[in-house]
Write a protein that holds these residues in place. Structure first.
Motif, PDB file in Angstrom:
ATOM      1  N   PHE A 144       0.838  -1.196   0.000  1.00 45.43           N
ATOM      2  CA  PHE A 144       0.000   0.000   0.000  1.00 45.43           C
ATOM      3  C   PHE A 144       0.874   1.248   0.000  1.00 45.43           C
ATOM      4  CE2 PHE A 144      -3.662  -2.491   1.213  1.00 45.43           C
ATOM      5  CZ  PHE A 144      -3.152  -3.484   2.045  1.00 45.43           C
ATOM      6  N   TYR A 171       0.212   5.108   1.536  1.00 47.65           N
ATOM      7  CA  TYR A 171      -0.645   5.990   2.302  1.00 47.65           C
ATOM      8  C   TYR A 171      -0.096   7.405   2.212  1.00 47.65           C
ATOM      9  CZ  TYR A 171      -3.150   2.160   4.632  1.00 47.65           C
ATOM     10  OH  TYR A 171      -3.947   1.068   4.906  1.00 47.65           O
ATOM     11  N   GLN A 174      -0.198  11.193   4.154  1.00 48.60           N
ATOM     12  CA  GLN A 174      -0.509  11.891   5.406  1.00 48.60           C
ATOM     13  C   GLN A 174      -0.279  13.384   5.191  1.00 48.60           C
ATOM     14  OE1 GLN A 174       1.909  11.228   8.979  1.00 48.60           O
ATOM     15  NE2 GLN A 174       0.045  11.102  10.205  1.00 48.60           N
ATOM     16  N   MET A 230      -4.300   9.840   7.983  1.00 45.23           N
ATOM     17  CA  MET A 230      -3.710   8.871   7.063  1.00 45.23           C
ATOM     18  C   MET A 230      -4.758   8.458   6.042  1.00 45.23           C
ATOM     19  SD  MET A 230      -0.479   7.977   7.785  1.00 45.23           S
ATOM     20  CE  MET A 230      -0.199   6.229   7.510  1.00 45.23           C
ATOM     21  N   LEU A 263      -5.504   6.240   2.459  1.00 49.52           N
ATOM     22  CA  LEU A 263      -5.036   5.225   1.523  1.00 49.52           C
ATOM     23  C   LEU A 263      -4.993   5.806   0.117  1.00 49.52           C
ATOM     24  CD1 LEU A 263      -4.312   2.212   0.974  1.00 49.52           C
ATOM     25  CD2 LEU A 263      -6.750   1.873   0.502  1.00 49.52           C
ATOM     26  N   PHE A 310       3.728   7.175   2.930  1.00 47.30           N
ATOM     27  CA  PHE A 310       4.241   5.971   3.566  1.00 47.30           C
ATOM     28  C   PHE A 310       3.936   4.758   2.705  1.00 47.30           C
ATOM     29  CE2 PHE A 310       5.573   7.585   7.623  1.00 47.30           C
ATOM     30  CZ  PHE A 310       4.766   8.695   7.852  1.00 47.30           C
TER      31      PHE A 310
END
Lengths: 112, 112
Positions: free
Chosen positions: A35, A37, A39, A45, A47, A91
């Motif tokens: 995944f 992510y 932020q 957070m 997706l 991330f």
């Protein structure tokens, strides 16, 4: 244990340009999920995109796409037509059987 | 899709005081639930995860504890806060072991 490495702590891109964020991981598993992510400054957070390791086709979500190289254990994120709202920490994450492993993040700044 | 609720959004507590952060999940049943801590500009540190009521796994020995009294409720607690407990706390849920995590808006905790 799995490890996820994001080697670019900070990156910047001009608005409307394309940028690629790198992610590598280390695992002996054959089936897993990856995944990205996002932020933003609000710290929520969000997706961005997911990829199943058994799928050879790279995932895409509008301006976001991945380059998944399973043999190389590489999972990069490409952002096309960058927008100011893309400014955020990004991330990379690896998941197997509900165990999540996150990278240390890449701070992306979109310059107007 | 599931929604993760967290409160409070911001908390300032003196050293030695107790702590209770609550997380609830909407839109799914029997989720896997997670507590993370994030230092400013850093990655996510997994603190606890739960696969069901009363089932808690601790990842890091610390001053904190977690409980899951109901299927969609996850609580992070401390009897006596330390300065080092300051940080941004995120609750996340996963609908099933093949799915991504969804995150709550987070709680910013400052221990003074």
């Amino acid at each position: 244990a799995q490890t996820v490495t994001q080697s670019q702590p900070e990156m910047s891109v001009q608005e409307a340009e394309t940028v690629t964020l790198s992610c590598t991981y280390d695992t002996s598993e054959s089936n897993y999920y990856l995944f990205w992510y996002k932020q933003p400054p609000s710290r929520q957070m969000i997706l961005v995109i997911r990829q199943e390791a058994y799928k050879q086709q790279n995932a895409t979500e509008n301006r976001f796409s991945v380059n998944f190289q399973k043999a190389a254990k590489s999972f990069s994120l490409k952002i096309s037509d960058s927008q100011l709202g893309d400014t955020a920490m990004y991330f990379c994450a690896f998941m197997k059987l509900s165990q999540f492993y996150f990278g240390t993040g890449t701070s992306l700044t979109v310059i107007p | 899709s599931q929604t993760i609720h967290q409160w409070p959004a911001t908390l300032v507590q003196p050293v030695g005081s107790p702590l209770s952060l609550e997380c609830t999940v909407e839109g799914t049943s029997n989720p896997n639930l997670y507590w993370y801590r994030q230092a400013a500009g850093r990655g996510l540190q997994l603190l606890f995860y739960s696969v069901g009521i009363g089932q808690i796994s601790s990842e890091v020995p610390q001053n904190l504890s977690a409980s899951r009294p109901q299927d969609r409720q996850f609580i992070l607690s401390s009897k006596k806060l330390l300065l080092s407990d300051s940080g941004f706390y995120l609750c996340a849920g996963q609908a099933g072991e093949l799915y991504e995590q969804y995150f709550g808006p987070g709680t910013r905790l400052t221990v003074t």
